[in-house]
Design an enzyme around this catalytic site. Sequence first.
Site, PDB file in Angstrom:
ATOM      1  N   SER A  51      -9.666   1.801   3.221  1.00 50.70           N
ATOM      2  CA  SER A  51      -8.846   2.550   2.308  1.00 50.70           C
ATOM      3  C   SER A  51      -7.832   1.713   1.536  1.00 50.70           C
ATOM      4  CB  SER A  51      -8.082   3.632   3.081  1.00 50.70           C
ATOM      5  OG  SER A  51      -7.207   3.040   4.032  1.00 50.70           O
ATOM      6  N   SER A  68      -9.717  -0.531   7.438  1.00 48.96           N
ATOM      7  CA  SER A  68      -9.200  -0.436   6.073  1.00 48.96           C
ATOM      8  C   SER A  68      -8.519  -1.666   5.514  1.00 48.96           C
ATOM      9  CB  SER A  68      -8.217   0.721   5.975  1.00 48.96           C
ATOM     10  OG  SER A  68      -8.915   1.916   5.832  1.00 48.96           O
ATOM     11  N   LYS A 113       0.846  -1.202   0.000  1.00 51.50           N
ATOM     12  CA  LYS A 113       0.000   0.000   0.000  1.00 51.50           C
ATOM     13  C   LYS A 113       0.878   1.248   0.000  1.00 51.50           C
ATOM     14  CE  LYS A 113      -3.827   2.054   2.662  1.00 51.50           C
ATOM     15  NZ  LYS A 113      -4.650   1.930   3.888  1.00 51.50           N
TER      16      LYS A 113
HETATM   17  N1  GLN Z   1     -12.874   4.039   6.739  1.00 51.40           N
HETATM   18  C1  GLN Z   1     -12.297   4.472   7.972  1.00 51.40           C
HETATM   19  C2  GLN Z   1     -11.903   5.926   7.863  1.00 51.40           C
HETATM   20  O1  GLN Z   1     -12.235   6.496   6.884  1.00 51.40           O
HETATM   21  C3  GLN Z   1     -11.111   3.632   8.284  1.00 51.40           C
HETATM   22  C4  GLN Z   1      -9.906   4.029   7.526  1.00 51.40           C
HETATM   23  C5  GLN Z   1      -8.719   3.194   7.862  1.00 51.40           C
HETATM   24  O2  GLN Z   1      -8.847   2.171   8.530  1.00 51.40           O
HETATM   25  N2  GLN Z   1      -7.553   3.662   7.458  1.00 51.40           N
HETATM   26  O3  GLN Z   1     -11.290   6.476   8.713  1.00 51.40           O
END
Ligand code: GLN
Length: 483
Positions: free
Chosen positions: A157, A181, A82
């Site tokens: 994400s 994420s 990532k």
């Molecule tokens: N979707 C969650 C957020 O927008 C989690 C994001 C993540 O785990 N990096 O913060």
Amino acid sequence: MTPDEIRELTVERVREGLKARRFSATELAQAALEFAQAENPKTNAYLHFCPERALEAARRVDAKIAAGEDPGPLAGVPVAVKDVILTKGVRTTCASRLLEHYIPPYDATAVIRLEQAGGVILGKTNCDEFAMGSSNENSAFGPVRNPVAPDRVPGGSSGGSAAAVAQGTAVVALGSDTGGSIRQPASFCGVVGITPTYGRVSRYGLVAFASSLDHIGPFARNVRDAALLLQVIAGRDPMDSTSAFAPVPDYLAALDGNVRGIKVGLPREYFKDLTSETGDCIARGVELLRKLGCEIREISLPHTEYAIACYYIICTAEASSNLARYDGVRYTRRSPHSETLSDMYRNSRGEGFGAECKRRIMLGTYVLSAGYYEAYYLKAQKVRTLIARDFTEAFEQVDAIVTPVSPFPAFRLGEKIADPLAMYLSDIYTITGSLAGIPCMSVPCGKTREGLPVGMQILTRHFDEVGMLRLAYAFEQAGGADV
Ligand code: GLN
């Protein structure tokens, strides 16, 4: 190697292929790179490739094999990383315009460890900007398409890492998880994703979003490969003071398929409104666990309803502080048209950050400001303790907790992007485990009638990745993906 062979590779198959000399690590890296580059326009899963680094890693593996040395547990395995995880000499953008040209001077610890284990990094994967989002649509470099259904999001994400593994353009991948994420995109793309215990894997070299919640973790197409990658990256790192001293057990030894007598809790609060097809898949998954000999019980996690509010106060507060470093002076692109220093800061940040990052910086600054700190930030920290305590109490009655990963399967591109609150609800089941810092994972659990994958979440006590992986493996081997 044919595209189909590459798509179906597992760590085991790579090992056998190298051993039988059906291909060298260099040949495999070349073929895998070509395949990934050709496939990428379908999903936009990779932001950029790093062929030189990949071939260099593959050559090291071949040299070790030629010298009769052990090339490592991930020898020759094509890996995707990532783009919030630093790779020395290889662009790391966090899917942000601000870091579009940033080339890190050092590697993340997880990256060093996976290369030492023989892994071959093909490239860096797309994600929501600074890992903020649940659909991968917040990337400055375009969204990712779900390989299972190209009109749908891959989740976020870490959408690019999940999509690469699902598409077969990487055998395993690294993602990051702050509130879901890894698990949510794993469930949307039908692959395995693990969020380890907070502190189990070093965060050194992971670009910070919300430091008390950030984790690095693996994606794979099966539980064994995910466990193996976790094994490689886990363990104390002096470069990250929050990384734990706890010894790392042998995760593969736990994969024996025996889960008889394991007590599994179903939290009432997670199932009460779940009447969708996702709920049906999870119900069939739970039935399968029962058949395997698990003892299923209803439990309660009473503070669940406060989790989203609590998370969005804590994560935005930490993000507003972490993102203050992008000022146009260090790392980032600088706005070219500013008369004064403060204009330069303002313009660089204003032009560089996308809408979601700005929203979070503003929210976070607000909840931390004098007069509001006690009412919001401090309160959220107290609620976080209550949520963590819910889990501690539940684990006095059960060995593992099983829930859905997301209330719905992959949604259509554009469906939720205009409504941040609807988007935030995607993580309603994953945020609690993140706030508690316990290990959690997503394992494929059936499909909807339209063929969209559904993920089952397994959560266990702090540092009990062994228990979590044992359950996930037994479930997978008994046909959990097709319930
Ligand atoms: N979707 C969650 C957020 O927008 C989690 C994001 C993540 O785990 N990096 O913060």
